[in-house]
Design a protein around this motif. Structure first.
Motif, PDB file in Angstrom:
ATOM      1  N   ALA A   1       0.708  -1.192   0.019  1.00 35.32           N
ATOM      2  CA  ALA A   1      -0.098  -0.142   0.042  1.00 35.32           C
ATOM      3  C   ALA A   1       0.711   1.057  -0.162  1.00 35.32           C
ATOM      4  CB  ALA A   1      -0.921  -0.050   1.362  1.00 35.32           C
ATOM      5  N   GLY A   2       2.230   1.035   0.148  1.00 35.09           N
ATOM      6  CA  GLY A   2       3.099   2.218   0.072  1.00 35.09           C
ATOM      7  C   GLY A   2       3.616   2.707   1.348  1.00 35.09           C
ATOM      8  N   GLY A   3       3.197   1.990   2.359  1.00 35.53           N
ATOM      9  CA  GLY A   3       3.897   2.397   3.673  1.00 35.53           C
ATOM     10  C   GLY A   3       5.363   1.678   3.800  1.00 35.53           C
ATOM     11  N   ALA A   4       6.040   2.033   4.743  1.00 31.49           N
ATOM     12  CA  ALA A   4       7.140   1.502   5.328  1.00 31.49           C
ATOM     13  C   ALA A   4       7.038   0.675   6.498  1.00 31.49           C
ATOM     14  CB  ALA A   4       8.411   1.996   5.142  1.00 31.49           C
ATOM     15  N   PRO A   5       6.449  -0.680   6.516  1.00 30.25           N
ATOM     16  CA  PRO A   5       6.365  -1.379   7.798  1.00 30.25           C
ATOM     17  C   PRO A   5       7.833  -1.508   8.532  1.00 30.25           C
ATOM     18  CG  PRO A   5       5.894  -2.689   6.119  1.00 30.25           C
ATOM     19  CD  PRO A   5       6.638  -1.449   5.490  1.00 30.25           C
ATOM     20  N   ILE A   6       8.054  -1.279   9.718  1.00 30.35           N
ATOM     21  CA  ILE A   6       9.101  -1.344  10.352  1.00 30.35           C
ATOM     22  C   ILE A   6       8.872  -2.220  11.962  1.00 30.35           C
ATOM     23  CG2 ILE A   6      10.802  -0.168  11.664  1.00 30.35           C
ATOM     24  CD1 ILE A   6      10.867   0.706   8.599  1.00 30.35           C
ATOM     25  N   PRO A   7       9.605  -3.240  12.022  1.00 24.06           N
ATOM     26  CA  PRO A   7       9.315  -4.066  12.996  1.00 24.06           C
ATOM     27  C   PRO A   7       9.653  -3.411  14.558  1.00 24.06           C
ATOM     28  CG  PRO A   7      11.383  -5.093  11.784  1.00 24.06           C
ATOM     29  CD  PRO A   7      10.807  -3.920  10.986  1.00 24.06           C
TER      30      PRO A   7
ATOM     31  N   ARG B 242      10.311  -3.426  24.295  1.00 25.79           N
ATOM     32  CA  ARG B 242      11.058  -2.123  24.536  1.00 25.79           C
ATOM     33  C   ARG B 242      10.460  -0.915  23.693  1.00 25.79           C
ATOM     34  NH1 ARG B 242      15.194  -1.619  21.040  1.00 25.79           N
ATOM     35  NH2 ARG B 242      14.720  -3.636  20.206  1.00 25.79           N
ATOM     36  N   LYS B 243       9.442  -1.154  22.978  1.00 17.01           N
ATOM     37  CA  LYS B 243       8.586  -0.282  22.105  1.00 17.01           C
ATOM     38  C   LYS B 243       9.636   0.579  21.305  1.00 17.01           C
ATOM     39  CE  LYS B 243       4.347  -1.126  23.618  1.00 17.01           C
ATOM     40  NZ  LYS B 243       3.331  -1.531  22.885  1.00 17.01           N
ATOM     41  N   GLY B 244      10.506  -0.154  20.622  1.00 18.20           N
ATOM     42  CA  GLY B 244      11.374   0.873  19.715  1.00 18.20           C
ATOM     43  C   GLY B 244      11.779  -0.152  18.569  1.00 18.20           C
ATOM     44  N   PRO B 245      12.373   0.569  17.733  1.00 22.04           N
ATOM     45  CA  PRO B 245      12.652   0.000  16.502  1.00 22.04           C
ATOM     46  C   PRO B 245      13.469  -1.185  16.595  1.00 22.04           C
ATOM     47  CG  PRO B 245      13.491   2.255  16.435  1.00 22.04           C
ATOM     48  CD  PRO B 245      12.716   1.977  17.443  1.00 22.04           C
TER      49      PRO B 245
ATOM     50  N   GLU C 241       6.295  -9.825  16.351  1.00 19.12           N
ATOM     51  CA  GLU C 241       6.652  -8.478  16.740  1.00 19.12           C
ATOM     52  C   GLU C 241       5.687  -7.389  16.368  1.00 19.12           C
ATOM     53  OE1 GLU C 241       8.610  -7.780  19.358  1.00 19.12           O
ATOM     54  OE2 GLU C 241       9.689  -9.714  19.158  1.00 19.12           O
ATOM     55  N   ASN C 242       5.538  -6.251  17.155  1.00 14.43           N
ATOM     56  CA  ASN C 242       4.676  -5.103  16.781  1.00 14.43           C
ATOM     57  C   ASN C 242       5.324  -4.536  15.525  1.00 14.43           C
ATOM     58  OD1 ASN C 242       3.165  -5.236  18.937  1.00 14.43           O
ATOM     59  ND2 ASN C 242       4.153  -4.004  20.171  1.00 14.43           N
ATOM     60  N   LEU C 243       4.371  -3.370  14.806  1.00 13.48           N
ATOM     61  CA  LEU C 243       4.679  -2.982  13.624  1.00 13.48           C
ATOM     62  C   LEU C 243       4.396  -1.446  13.771  1.00 13.48           C
ATOM     63  CD1 LEU C 243       3.703  -3.752  10.250  1.00 13.48           C
ATOM     64  CD2 LEU C 243       2.518  -2.075  11.113  1.00 13.48           C
ATOM     65  N   ALA C 244       5.433  -0.728  13.233  1.00 11.95           N
ATOM     66  CA  ALA C 244       5.059   0.782  13.089  1.00 11.95           C
ATOM     67  C   ALA C 244       5.269   1.205  11.446  1.00 11.95           C
ATOM     68  CB  ALA C 244       6.507   1.525  13.512  1.00 11.95           C
ATOM     69  N   ILE C 245       4.677   2.031  10.988  1.00 15.06           N
ATOM     70  CA  ILE C 245       4.521   2.375   9.795  1.00 15.06           C
ATOM     71  C   ILE C 245       5.054   3.724   9.323  1.00 15.06           C
ATOM     72  CG2 ILE C 245       3.058   2.547   7.531  1.00 15.06           C
ATOM     73  CD1 ILE C 245       1.046   0.929   9.253  1.00 15.06           C
TER      74      ILE C 245
END
Length: 106
Positions: free
Chosen positions: A20-26, A31-34, A62-66
């Motif tokens: 969809a054009g996003g950059a998914p970062i684990p 730690r709630k960090g990349p 793991e969680n995902l940030a976009i």
């Protein structure tokens, strides 16, 4: 009332966000960090499909940030565990006589 999304780890959804054009970062659940360097911040690179696939295999739970493409804005609406995010969003939309478009939920 907003529907509560199904909870899924990075591996289950990362490629959809990439397509969809996003950059998914684990992001670490603890730690709630990349978990990776060089892919967040104003001058960072966007991961290619192969990189996202490798991360999805390495950190499936793991969680995902976009990291959004230029011109898009993310809105964090916490509407779980008694948090009033949906009410606040509804009040904002009523006050502005407009609604946010239907879009991704993460």
């Amino acid at each position: 009332m907003a529907k509560t999304p199904t909870v899924a780890g990075y591996g289950a959804v990362a490629l959809d966000y990439h397509k969809a054009g996003g950059a998914p970062i684990p992001i670490s659940r603890n730690r709630k960090g990349p978990m990776v360097k060089g892919f967040h911040g104003v001058d960072a690179s966007y991961p290619d499909r192969e990189t996202v696939e490798a991360w999805a295999k390495q950190w499936p739970e793991e969680n995902l940030a976009i990291r959004l493409p230029s011109g898009l804005v993310g809105v964090d609406v916490d509407c779980y565990d008694g948090k009033p995010g949906q009410q606040t969003l509804s009040e904002l939309e009523a006050a502005s006589h407009s609604t946010f478009p239907t879009t991704w939920i993460s």
